[in-house]
Scaffold this active site. Structure first.
Site, PDB file in Angstrom:
ATOM      1  CG  HIS A  51      -5.214  33.911   4.650  1.00  0.00           C
ATOM      2  ND1 HIS A  51      -6.240  34.355   5.450  1.00  0.00           N
ATOM      3  CD2 HIS A  51      -4.125  34.617   5.031  1.00  0.00           C
ATOM      4  CE1 HIS A  51      -5.785  35.268   6.279  1.00  0.00           C
ATOM      5  NE2 HIS A  51      -4.504  35.461   6.042  1.00  0.00           N
ATOM      6  CG  ASP A  76      -4.781  38.990   7.837  1.00  0.00           C
ATOM      7  OD1 ASP A  76      -4.491  38.163   6.950  1.00  0.00           O
ATOM      8  OD2 ASP A  76      -4.614  38.772   9.048  1.00  0.00           O
ATOM      9  CD  GLU A 102      -2.496  32.820   7.954  1.00  0.00           C
ATOM     10  OE1 GLU A 102      -1.326  32.966   8.296  1.00  0.00           O
ATOM     11  OE2 GLU A 102      -3.430  33.414   8.524  1.00  0.00           O
ATOM     12  CD  GLU A 103      -5.654  34.999  10.294  1.00  0.00           C
ATOM     13  OE1 GLU A 103      -4.749  34.807  11.125  1.00  0.00           O
ATOM     14  OE2 GLU A 103      -5.672  35.977   9.512  1.00  0.00           O
ATOM     15  CG  ASP A 149      -1.270  36.421   5.096  1.00  0.00           C
ATOM     16  OD1 ASP A 149      -2.171  37.273   5.238  1.00  0.00           O
ATOM     17  OD2 ASP A 149      -1.072  35.499   5.906  1.00  0.00           O
ATOM     18  CG  HIS A 196      -5.268  39.401  13.409  1.00  0.00           C
ATOM     19  ND1 HIS A 196      -4.490  38.465  14.035  1.00  0.00           N
ATOM     20  CD2 HIS A 196      -5.179  39.088  12.081  1.00  0.00           C
ATOM     21  CE1 HIS A 196      -3.963  37.630  13.137  1.00  0.00           C
ATOM     22  NE2 HIS A 196      -4.357  38.002  11.946  1.00  0.00           N
TER      23      HIS A 196
END
Ligand SMILES: [Zn+2]
Length: 460
Positions: A276, A288, A320-321, A347, A419
């Site tokens: 993504h 990520d 995606e998130e 991912d 993240h």
């Protein structure tokens, strides 16, 4: 050079009509693997994306720059039918954020608001905290039990190779605020889903309750969650002030960026892989998921050069998130889902891949045997379990019956960074990245050069 010569031979065989013979497939897969181990395309993609675009949340100005970057890179790498497929996505934009203990031991706390949090009222929220060691302890309370409180769930996350540690605490972030609100809490804090000890909080999405007020919610850094635990253990009420500002956008433009290497014999049979393109905002989206789209794009290119009967399609999913791009992609491609040979998403970081889970019933097929033979020097375990949905961008396609593959990276370090502001390029080991490309490229090659039909191999 020797590898390229072998490869050229296999390419000629595979395109001469009919699938490559088993021994040619094995030689071709090994050649693609060896070229991947020496290939720098994946590294240059993730280096470029993190340097020239940086963080790229849905709804940010960087999102459109990332789309243009993706189109330009796929085109430059020789992909065809490159396009940005539009859809509408939800967005959440972070504003000012601040937290502090006001009593009994005043001091600042490090927090990051969670995606879909609402803002605190002007001046923030100051309230006593109610701290829990797990979400189940909070859920055990009756309605109203947290009236006026800031609920805190501080549960440590276990470091694991396969992401099980994340799975075990994920709902603390995604469902904690809703459960707290149902019991009267005015705000929610969760210990970051992190295996590290740095003072950087880890962001992520949450879901508000539909049957209770939407409340502000944030992640505490691990040391700050521990700090609150120690204060609470001293027996006095602990009061926290929380200021969270954010903006929710119900619908904003987003794009899944696609490029193809059309099959030379069966172009309508499509292998779909990708990662993504969007990312959280604190870091630069290196692991990520810059790494995932770099790995799959580089692997597709290498595999495609190895002689392909079928089409290899790379998808850089665009949202995606907050979980919108997979649904949008499946909805737009439902009509061709029956022609998608297999789908896979990378991912969970920059590798190395440690485990392969193949589509149900396929390990004994000559194409998969060729793939597994190519894995031998790469230290990858082939699981006895068949592949699962494997990535939120492909789960909706899998629901439509599309076979999937899971080529799973070692996540031992992934959740130190995931993240957080530490999700940056320097954390990627180029050798682990190249190993991942080799695994994906070998798989893509064996599927594209053969006529393996994963649907027919499924046994009841
Ligand atoms: Zn991701």
């Amino acid at each position: 050079m020797r590898a390229i010569a072998v490869l050229a031979g296999v390419a000629a065989l595979a395109t001469a009509g009919g699938p490559a013979a088993a021994e040619d497939l094995a030689a071709g897969a090994a050649a693609v693997r060896d070229r991947a181990l020496a290939d720098g395309v994946a590294w240059s993609l993730v280096e470029s994306l993190t340097t020239e675009i940086g963080p790229r949340p849905t709804g940010s100005p960087a999102q459109a720059r990332a789309r243009d970057w993706a189109v330009a890179k796929l085109t430059a790498l020789g992909f065809q039918n490159v396009r940005a497929e539009p859809f509408e996505a939800e967005a959440w934009v972070r504003g000012v954020e601040r937290a502090e203990v006001v009593a009994p031991f005043p001091q600042p706390l490090r927090v990051l608001g969670l995606g879909r949090s609402v803002s605190t009222p002007k001046g923030g929220i100051t309230a006593e905290i109610a701290l829990f060691g797990s979400l189940d302890e909070l859920i055990a309370l009756p309605p109203g039990a947290l009236k006026g409180k800031i609920a805190v769930v501080s549960q440590a996350m276990t470091r694991t190779m396969d992401g099980a540690g994340y799975g075990a605490v994920n709902r603390n972030r995604t469902q904690g605020a809703a459960e707290a609100s149902r019991r009267g809490a005015v705000a929610y804090l969760v210990r970051s889903l992190s295996t590290d000890d740095t003072r950087l909080p880890h962001a992520g999405a949450m879901r508000q309750a539909e049957d209770a007020p939407a409340i502000p919610a944030a992640a505490l850094s691990v040391p700050d969650a521990q700090l609150l635990e120690r204060m609470v253990a001293r027996g006095q009420p602990v009061r926290v002030r929380l200021v969270l500002e954010s903006r929710s956008i119900a619908k904003t433009p987003a794009w899944n960026v696609v490029g193809e290497l059309p099959g030379r014999e069966r172009p309508d049979e499509v292998i779909v892989v990708g990662g993504h393109l969007d990312s959280w905002d604190p870091g630069t989206g290196a692991i990520d998921d810059g790494a995932g789209l770099a790995i799959t794009t580089a692997a597709a290119k290498l595999a495609g050069e190895g002689g392909r009967r079928r089409t290899i399609r790379v998808v850089m999913w665009g949202a995606e998130e907050l979980d919108d791009s997979g649904e949008a992609y499946a909805a737009a491609h439902a009509a061709e889902a029956g022609k998608i040979v297999v789908v896979g998403e990378s991912d969970t970081g920059a590798g190395p891949v440690w485990q392969a889970r193949l589509p149900k019933g396929s390990p004994e097929h000559p194409a998969m045997k060729a793939f597994v033979a190519a894995l031998a020097p790469l230290k990858v375990v082939v699981s006895r379990d068949p592949a699962g949905p494997g990535g939120s961008d492909i789960a909706d396609l899998v629901k439509l019956g599309t076979p999937s593959v899971n080529l799973t990276p070692d996540t031992s370090r992934y959740f130190d960074l995931h993240h957080s502001a530490d999700d940056t390029l320097d954390k990627i080991d180029p050798r682990a990245l190249a190993q991942s490309v080799a695994v994906w490229a070998s798989f893509l090659y064996t599927v594209a050069a053969s006529d393996i039909d994963f649907r027919a191999l499924r046994t009841p």
